[in-house]
Write a protein that holds these residues in place. Structure first.
Motif, PDB file in Angstrom:
ATOM      1  N   ASN A 246       0.839  -1.204   0.000  1.00 43.94           N
ATOM      2  CA  ASN A 246       0.000   0.000   0.000  1.00 43.94           C
ATOM      3  C   ASN A 246       0.876   1.257   0.000  1.00 43.94           C
ATOM      4  O   ASN A 246       1.812   1.376   0.793  1.00 43.94           O
ATOM      5  CB  ASN A 246      -0.936   0.009   1.210  1.00 43.94           C
ATOM      6  N   GLU A 247       0.554   2.142  -0.939  1.00 45.10           N
ATOM      7  CA  GLU A 247       1.263   3.434  -1.080  1.00 45.10           C
ATOM      8  C   GLU A 247       2.748   3.289  -1.422  1.00 45.10           C
ATOM      9  O   GLU A 247       3.534   4.182  -1.149  1.00 45.10           O
ATOM     10  CB  GLU A 247       1.096   4.289   0.197  1.00 45.10           C
ATOM     11  N   HIS A 248       3.137   2.172  -2.000  1.00 44.35           N
ATOM     12  CA  HIS A 248       4.534   1.984  -2.391  1.00 44.35           C
ATOM     13  C   HIS A 248       4.700   1.921  -3.912  1.00 44.35           C
ATOM     14  O   HIS A 248       3.722   1.732  -4.647  1.00 44.35           O
ATOM     15  CB  HIS A 248       5.097   0.704  -1.754  1.00 44.35           C
ATOM     16  N   LEU A 249       5.949   2.041  -4.349  1.00 43.09           N
ATOM     17  CA  LEU A 249       6.278   1.963  -5.778  1.00 43.09           C
ATOM     18  C   LEU A 249       6.682   0.530  -6.092  1.00 43.09           C
ATOM     19  O   LEU A 249       7.653   0.010  -5.523  1.00 43.09           O
ATOM     20  CB  LEU A 249       7.430   2.905  -6.118  1.00 43.09           C
ATOM     21  N   VAL A 250       5.936  -0.101  -7.006  1.00 41.72           N
ATOM     22  CA  VAL A 250       6.085  -1.540  -7.249  1.00 41.72           C
ATOM     23  C   VAL A 250       6.346  -1.787  -8.732  1.00 41.72           C
ATOM     24  O   VAL A 250       5.730  -1.161  -9.598  1.00 41.72           O
ATOM     25  CB  VAL A 250       4.790  -2.296  -6.830  1.00 41.72           C
ATOM     26  N   LEU A 251       7.257  -2.751  -9.008  1.00 40.75           N
ATOM     27  CA  LEU A 251       7.495  -3.193 -10.384  1.00 40.75           C
ATOM     28  C   LEU A 251       7.131  -4.664 -10.502  1.00 40.75           C
ATOM     29  O   LEU A 251       7.602  -5.494  -9.724  1.00 40.75           O
ATOM     30  CB  LEU A 251       8.972  -3.010 -10.756  1.00 40.75           C
ATOM     31  N   ASP A 252       6.280  -4.983 -11.468  1.00 41.56           N
ATOM     32  CA  ASP A 252       6.034  -6.380 -11.838  1.00 41.56           C
ATOM     33  C   ASP A 252       6.796  -6.591 -13.142  1.00 41.56           C
ATOM     34  O   ASP A 252       6.364  -6.158 -14.207  1.00 41.56           O
ATOM     35  CB  ASP A 252       4.530  -6.631 -12.013  1.00 41.56           C
ATOM     36  N   ALA A 253       7.975  -7.233 -13.028  1.00 37.48           N
ATOM     37  CA  ALA A 253       8.839  -7.408 -14.198  1.00 37.48           C
ATOM     38  C   ALA A 253       8.488  -8.699 -14.918  1.00 37.48           C
ATOM     39  O   ALA A 253       8.186  -9.703 -14.273  1.00 37.48           O
ATOM     40  CB  ALA A 253      10.296  -7.413 -13.761  1.00 37.48           C
ATOM     41  N   CYS A 254       8.540  -8.665 -16.251  1.00 34.67           N
ATOM     42  CA  CYS A 254       8.117  -9.810 -17.085  1.00 34.67           C
ATOM     43  C   CYS A 254       6.674 -10.150 -16.733  1.00 34.67           C
ATOM     44  O   CYS A 254       6.333 -11.277 -16.378  1.00 34.67           O
ATOM     45  CB  CYS A 254       9.050 -11.011 -16.888  1.00 34.67           C
ATOM     46  N   ALA A 255       5.815  -9.136 -16.822  1.00 32.26           N
ATOM     47  CA  ALA A 255       4.469  -9.183 -16.228  1.00 32.26           C
ATOM     48  C   ALA A 255       3.411  -9.897 -17.064  1.00 32.26           C
ATOM     49  O   ALA A 255       2.441 -10.422 -16.521  1.00 32.26           O
ATOM     50  CB  ALA A 255       3.994  -7.755 -15.963  1.00 32.26           C
ATOM     51  N   ALA A 256       3.560  -9.890 -18.397  1.00 28.59           N
ATOM     52  CA  ALA A 256       2.483 -10.439 -19.240  1.00 28.59           C
ATOM     53  C   ALA A 256       2.289 -11.930 -18.962  1.00 28.59           C
ATOM     54  O   ALA A 256       3.255 -12.617 -18.663  1.00 28.59           O
ATOM     55  CB  ALA A 256       2.833 -10.214 -20.710  1.00 28.59           C
ATOM     56  N   PRO A 257       1.040 -12.415 -19.014  1.00 32.80           N
ATOM     57  CA  PRO A 257      -0.212 -11.740 -19.404  1.00 32.80           C
ATOM     58  C   PRO A 257      -0.952 -11.036 -18.261  1.00 32.80           C
ATOM     59  O   PRO A 257      -2.092 -10.647 -18.422  1.00 32.80           O
ATOM     60  CB  PRO A 257      -1.047 -12.897 -19.960  1.00 32.80           C
ATOM     61  N   GLY A 258      -0.318 -10.940 -17.079  1.00 31.84           N
ATOM     62  CA  GLY A 258      -0.873 -10.058 -16.059  1.00 31.84           C
ATOM     63  C   GLY A 258      -1.538 -10.703 -14.865  1.00 31.84           C
ATOM     64  O   GLY A 258      -2.171 -10.009 -14.067  1.00 31.84           O
ATOM     65  N   GLY A 259      -1.409 -12.011 -14.701  1.00 23.78           N
ATOM     66  CA  GLY A 259      -2.041 -12.679 -13.547  1.00 23.78           C
ATOM     67  C   GLY A 259      -1.562 -12.135 -12.217  1.00 23.78           C
ATOM     68  O   GLY A 259      -2.353 -11.847 -11.314  1.00 23.78           O
ATOM     69  N   LYS A 260      -0.231 -11.958 -12.106  1.00 23.79           N
ATOM     70  CA  LYS A 260       0.328 -11.469 -10.842  1.00 23.79           C
ATOM     71  C   LYS A 260       0.033  -9.980 -10.654  1.00 23.79           C
ATOM     72  O   LYS A 260      -0.255  -9.523  -9.547  1.00 23.79           O
ATOM     73  CB  LYS A 260       1.833 -11.753 -10.785  1.00 23.79           C
ATOM     74  N   THR A 261       0.090  -9.212 -11.750  1.00 27.51           N
ATOM     75  CA  THR A 261      -0.256  -7.775 -11.682  1.00 27.51           C
ATOM     76  C   THR A 261      -1.644  -7.612 -11.088  1.00 27.51           C
ATOM     77  O   THR A 261      -1.853  -6.832 -10.154  1.00 27.51           O
ATOM     78  CB  THR A 261      -0.226  -7.140 -13.097  1.00 27.51           C
ATOM     79  N   ALA A 262      -2.602  -8.360 -11.642  1.00 26.83           N
ATOM     80  CA  ALA A 262      -3.990  -8.258 -11.180  1.00 26.83           C
ATOM     81  C   ALA A 262      -4.108  -8.665  -9.712  1.00 26.83           C
ATOM     82  O   ALA A 262      -4.781  -7.994  -8.922  1.00 26.83           O
ATOM     83  CB  ALA A 262      -4.888  -9.132 -12.055  1.00 26.83           C
ATOM     84  N   HIS A 263      -3.443  -9.753  -9.341  1.00 27.19           N
ATOM     85  CA  HIS A 263      -3.540 -10.238  -7.959  1.00 27.19           C
ATOM     86  C   HIS A 263      -2.998  -9.191  -6.975  1.00 27.19           C
ATOM     87  O   HIS A 263      -3.579  -8.960  -5.905  1.00 27.19           O
ATOM     88  CB  HIS A 263      -2.769 -11.556  -7.819  1.00 27.19           C
ATOM     89  N   LEU A 264      -1.888  -8.540  -7.335  1.00 27.26           N
ATOM     90  CA  LEU A 264      -1.327  -7.497  -6.457  1.00 27.26           C
ATOM     91  C   LEU A 264      -2.306  -6.335  -6.303  1.00 27.26           C
ATOM     92  O   LEU A 264      -2.453  -5.769  -5.216  1.00 27.26           O
ATOM     93  CB  LEU A 264       0.009  -6.990  -7.019  1.00 27.26           C
ATOM     94  N   LEU A 265      -3.008  -5.992  -7.402  1.00 25.57           N
ATOM     95  CA  LEU A 265      -3.973  -4.883  -7.340  1.00 25.57           C
ATOM     96  C   LEU A 265      -5.255  -5.281  -6.609  1.00 25.57           C
ATOM     97  O   LEU A 265      -5.945  -4.423  -6.055  1.00 25.57           O
ATOM     98  CB  LEU A 265      -4.301  -4.394  -8.755  1.00 25.57           C
TER      99      LEU A 265
END
Length: 434
Positions: A246-265
């Motif tokens: 929360n309120e931090h700067l985050v990088l999801d590297a090699c992110a596609a197709p986005g499963g982990k990106t979505a889960h973090l959000l």
């Protein structure tokens, strides 16, 4: 004179299966082929086509192991060998009547231009119907992997290798990840139950559900409303291993197709989340997934770039690096990996992982966390990569993962593919201490 296959419209289903498998042998990815091929096939035959292609690939090296001793001399003919594997798969692993499996496969060998060798296909398949139990026993006993991969697994996992080889021949379950911004897992299970859809809660993931029957994803309740995503259970553990974002700067590297990106959000509200990948086409799926899941995108930046050279304009608090890898942990879902992956690929992949780690590590804040993830079961890409990284970086310190799942390594934890559960995944957490 060399004979060429006729146009696919004239080929029977088995010949079309063989043609697809030949393209995989020539280095084409099944994911790229399947969508196009399925559109060419009448709807009533699509399920069978899918089953024969994936099933034959899953048993490929086991089928090869039982076929070779049956030949008086090597065929040196990829097409006829592939016909044999497809035929034996039907006879030994499906409920297709033997007479239909044989006649359709023999016809396929003729349609593909090998009339003269169709007798060998016929003879071996007939023998398999007479000696089915013996053939099935030999199929079961075969490790079913290319020899280079089997040797590596035997070295890395001497106690687990036999079970591991059997697990990699199985089909992986379909697993959902519930979007808890909109619905709880128990509430969703109740909705499935109300529609007589069989499913149960995952054991390791607190937001996961395993489907117990074949379903059409888009027809499941809440698909359009963004109530769930499809994601492997062991992949779902990723979001439980990061600090509070929360309120931090985050990088999801090699992110596609986005499963982990979505889960973090779904779980956190970061100040900013960068989803980075070098594949523009696959990155499109990240934004599509976020839209369907109705996740906020005002704080999300989707960037096409090479993770070995990309530079951020402000230091990051957390990096999730789902590193490029051999994908040996997901062979159940992508059985073409057995044929596509070569021993020589591994050293190149390890070098690429190292480059990405070196570049991204410089861009992490002191006190920040890097979570290193792969879907590999090879130690050289996982434990050994982390041993080398920590030895070379005095400002890096492992944060032990305290968990009951997986196998503790010198650094990190390794999950192996498990029946009815997740795929092979490796996780290691590192903190920047100076």
């Amino acid at each position: 004179m060399k004979q060429f296959p006729r146009p696919s419209t004239e080929l029977n289903l088995r010949a079309q299966v063989v043609s697809t498998l030949l393209q995989v042998q020539q280095g084409q990815s099944l994911a790229g082929l399947l969508h196009h091929q399925l559109n060419e096939i009448p709807e009533r035959d699509r399920a069978l086509f899918h089953e024969l292609v994936l099933g034959t690939l899953r048993q490929w090296y086991a089928l090869k192991a039982i076929t070779l001793p049956l030949l008086a001399k090597p065929l040196h003919n990829e097409t006829v060998e592939t016909c044999l594997y497809v035929g034996l798969y039907q006879v030994l692993c499906t409920r297709i009547p033997a007479h239909a499996a044989i006649s359709e496969t023999v016809t396929a060998s003729k349609q593909l231009g090998f009339h003269a060798l169709s007798g060998i296909v016929n003879a071996i398949l007939r023998r398999a119907t007479r000696e089915t139990e013996e053939f099935q026993h030999h199929l079961q006993q075969a490790h079913g992997l290319p020899s280079w991969l089997y040797k590596r697994l035997k070295k890395d996992w001497p106690l687990q290798v036999d079970d591991l080889c059997q697990q990699l021949k199985q089909t992986a379950p379909l697993t959902l990840r519930i979007n808890q911004r909109y619905i709880g897992r128990d509430a969703y299970l109740t909705k499935l139950q109300a529609q007589d859809i069989q499913a149960h809660a995952c054991t390791l993931s607190e937001v996961g559900i395993v489907m117990e029957q074949s379903v059409q994803i888009t027809a499941l309740p809440g698909f359009e409303q963004g109530w769930f995503s499809v994601q492997d259970e062991h992949a779902q553990l990723c979001a439980t291993l990061v600090p509070d974002l929360n309120e931090h700067l985050v990088l999801d590297a090699c992110a596609a197709p986005g499963g982990k990106t979505a889960h973090l959000l779904e779980k956190f509200k970061p100040q900013s989340l960068i989803a980075l990948d070098q594949d523009t086409q696959r990155l499109l799926r990240v934004s599509e997934n976020l839209q369907r899941l109705k996740l906020p995108q005002n704080n999300v930046e989707i960037i096409t770039a090479d993770a070995t050279t990309w530079q951020t304009n402000q230091a990051l608090d957390c990096i999730v690096l789902d590193a490029p890898c051999s994908a040996t942990g997901v062979i159940r879902r992508h059985p073409d990996i057995r044929l596509l992956r070569q021993s020589s690929d591994i050293a190149q992949t390890v070098a690429l992982q190292k480059q990405i780690l070196q570049n991204l590590w410089k861009q992490l804040n002191v006190g920040g966390t890097l979570l290193y993830v792969t879907c590999s079961i090879l130690k050289v890409e996982n434990e050994q990569q982390m041993i080398d990284f920590l030895a070379e970086h005095s400002n890096a310190e492992e944060i032990k993962i305290e968990a009951t799942w997986g196998i503790e390594q010198i650094h990190g934890r390794q999950l192996l593919p498990a029946s009815g559960q997740g795929d092979g995944f490796y996780y290691c957490r590192i903190k920047k201490v100076a």
